[in-house]
Each structure stands twice: as structure tokens, then as C-alpha cells.
Design an enzyme around this catalytic site. Structure first.
Site: not given
Length: 361
Positions: A100, A224
Site C-alpha cells: 500500500c 484491482g
């Protein structure tokens, strides 16, 4: 590829996306054919386990497929305890987030910031794999920046620590979600380790997935942002990779998916249900007025920007919000012929407050 009770050649994953891949979305993705849908990133901090956000993110059902819990943190003991707790609560796979790039995550030395400390990465991975009996997986990026690509080193550490599967987003932390994906780096990582490697980054179609698999030799792919608003995409890619047809749903099928998503979300979110109940349909005159005003302000913004002046951020957001509202109104007006006058405003307001549905049209 074997992962706990799951086994399949070239699996297709729905990526974990904070604030996006909630339980209704994962259920729909699995129903549409995705092999595994990973849950939203969950903090390893035990003090947050009882928060509303954490409780929402830990929700699961059999319809959502394999239960994969992704943890984020930077302390080996805390992550190990969180992994043990979630495994005892029914998690079938523990995934550790080291990919992330969000500022609020990295400023706590978590997520992709951990790639700067390979020694700490090794300590964390060993602590978590020793704490649980379920498979432990890892999601990383290719490195911190173009000057510090250490994805291969981290992958080798992960293999030695007992990680069962590695997912690589083919960008650095500095790249975030822009720039070209480094499929060559993913290929180097695949060559360096024996554990399954999943390729992630700009997988937008079955053709692209096949090209990436052929080039990188990865064991599977993870979809994603391309799945936002297109929950059928991972399933369509999975069918195509198994030799089936890559069929894009028509407008009627997409609306059926959207309606099911709306019903599932409204059932779990009372505030959304109340908001929809109190909505009203705008008139054609209101729509035209808002659209004309929006276009005028956007033209003014272009002129001001050209001459070097600044445009207030709040005003820009207000214009773009109106622009998005009107685009949703016009798009849905063309496809929702079967909706009653009372249903349409609810549908439109749902679109406005669910950005994951944006690419649906």
C-alpha cells in the site's frame, strides 16, 4: 496452484482495495466467476478490532469464496497476534500488506514503507508464519522507487520465511498507481523464487492477462481498479484463461449486476437506505440548468488556468461533482427503460455515492 483448500491453474484474484472490496462486492465478484476475492486491508492493531470499520471489514460469508484476511502493520508481535486471532476466527489465508502506497499508511512505517527495511520484513514474515497454521501470503511492490528496486530481494526473503504465495504490484511505492507497470521486474521475481507469484497492475482484459502471464511466467493474475464498476471482469478473464469465451455482459446484464450490488449494499448500510428513501427525481429543466452551469464554469476554469491564475480547489470540486452527477443522470436515463419513476432517483443517487460503479458505462 495450491493455496489452502483452493487449487486451480492460473487463478484470477480480485485485489484487496480499502473502502471498495466490501462483502457485497466480493460476493458478486465470486458469483461472476472470480477465483478468489481478497478482503479489505485490516489494521493489525488490536485496539481497533472493535471499531465499526474493522467490524465491517471482517464480515464474510460462504458466498464470498476463500476467506483471505489482509493485515497491515509494522510490529512483528502485533502482526503475529492479529494473524493468530483472525485464523481462530475462521480466516483460511493470512495476507500481509507491504504494497500500500497511501500516505497515512506509509507514515506509520507500514505498507510499502516496509520495503525500506528488509531485516524487519524478514522478522515480520517469520513471526506471522510461525504464529498460524494457515497459509500466509505477501503482497509487495517492486521497490521504493526507480533508484531502489528490491523486489527480488524481498521475494527471496519471503520464500525463506515460509510465505506460500507472493503478489507483486509492478510499480514502486513512489509510482503509486501511475506510470508503466514493470512486468520485467515481475518476471525477474518469478525467476528468482519457487513459490507462486501473482502478477498485479493494469490487468484490464483477458488479452492483457494472457500477455502478462506469457511474459512474466506468473502463476496467476490479480485484477484491482479495473474491476471497479466491472465486477464481471475477473470472472470473464478467468473463463478466457481456461479456454472459454471472453464475453462482456450487455447493458441489461450490467444493470442486473448493479441492481444486485445496490440491494446488497443498502441491506448492510442503513444510512444509504434512508438516503435513498428520501430522494426525489430532478426535472428535465433542473438537469439542463445544472449541465449548462457546469459547462460554463469548466470553460471559465480553462481560461483562468491558461492565463496562470489559480482556481479555488473547492470550486473545482463543486464543478466536477455537478459534472459527474449530470453524466450519471444522462447515462442511466438511456439504459434504465425498465425502471419506474420512483426507482430512478434511488439508482442515480446510489451511483453518485458509490465511485466503484463509475466505469460501468
Amino acid at each position: 496452484m495450491q493455496l489452502g483448500s483452493f487449487s486451480k491453474v492460473t487463478p484470477v484474484f480480485l485485489a484487496p482495495m480499502a473502502g471498495v472490496t466490501d462483502l457485497p462486492m466480493r460476493q458478486l465478484a465470486i458469483r461472476c466467476g472470480a477465483d478468489i476475492a481478497v478482503g479489505e486491508m485490516l489494521s493489525a492493531d488490536a485496539s481497533l478490532a472493535g471499531s465499526r470499520k474493522s467490524q465491517s471489514r471482517t464480515q464474510h460469508s460462504r458466498d464470498a469464496g476463500l476467506r483471505v484476511v489482509q493485515l497491515v502493520g509494522n510490529d512483528p508481535v502485533t502482526l503475529a497476534n492479529a494473524a493468530r486471532y483472525n485464523a481462530n476466527c475462521g480466516a483460511e489465508v493470512i495476507d500481509i500488506n507491504m504494497g500500500c502506497p497511501a500516505k497515512k499508511v506509509c507514515k506509520k512505517a507500514a505498507g510499502s514503507a516496509l520495503l525500506a527495511d528488509p531485516a524487519l520484513v524478514q522478522t515480520i514474515l517469520k513471526a506471522v508464519t510461525h504464529a498460524v497454521s494457515v497459509p500466509v501470503t505477501l503482497k509487495i511492490r517492486t521497490g521504493l522507487s526507480s533508484d531502489c528496486r528490491n523486489g527480488v530481494e524481498i521475494a527471496e526473503i519471503a520464500q525463506r520465511a515460509g510465505i506460500a504465495m507472493l503478489t507483486v504490484h509492478g510499480r514502486t511505492r513512489a509510482d503509486k498507481f501511475s506510470g508503466a507497470v514493470e512486468y520485467d521486474t515481475i518476471r525477474n521475481i518469478v525467476s528468482a523464487v519457487d513459490i507462486p507469484v501473482i502478477a498485479n497492475g493494469d490487468i484490464t482484459s483477458a488479452v492483457k492477462a494472457r500477455q502478462v502471464l506469457d511474459f512474466t511466467k506468473a502463476a496467476g493474475v490479480m485484477v484491482g481498479r479495473a474491476a471497479q464498476g466491472r465486477l464481471w471482469l475477473p470472472g470473464a478473464i478467468a473463463r478466457a484463461l481456461q479456454g472459454g469465451d471472453y464475453r462482456v455482459p450487455d447493458i441489461a446484464d450490467r444493470f442486473a449486476i448493479m441492481r444486485e450490488h445496490l440491494q446488497s449494499r443498502s441491506a448492510r448500510h442503513p444510512s444509504l437506505r434512508r438516503f435513498m428513501r428520501n430522494s426525489s427525481l430532478p426535472s428535465k429543466r433542473q438537469v439542463l440548468d445544472r449541465w449548462g452551469n457546469c459547462k460554463l464554469q469548466l470553460r471559465q476554469r480553462a481560461v483562468i488556468t491558461k492565463h496562470g491564475s489559480t482556481w479555488p480547489l473547492r470550486s473545482t470540486r463543486r464543478v466536477m461533482r455537478r459534472r459527474r452527477w449530470i453524466i450519471f443522470w444522462s447515462c442511466s436515463a438511456e439504459i434504465e427503460n425498465g425502471m419506474t419513476l420512483q426507482q430512478k432517483p434511488n439508482f442515480l443517487l446510489f451511483l453518485m455515492h458509490c465511485p466503484r460503479m463509475i466505469p460501468l458505462f
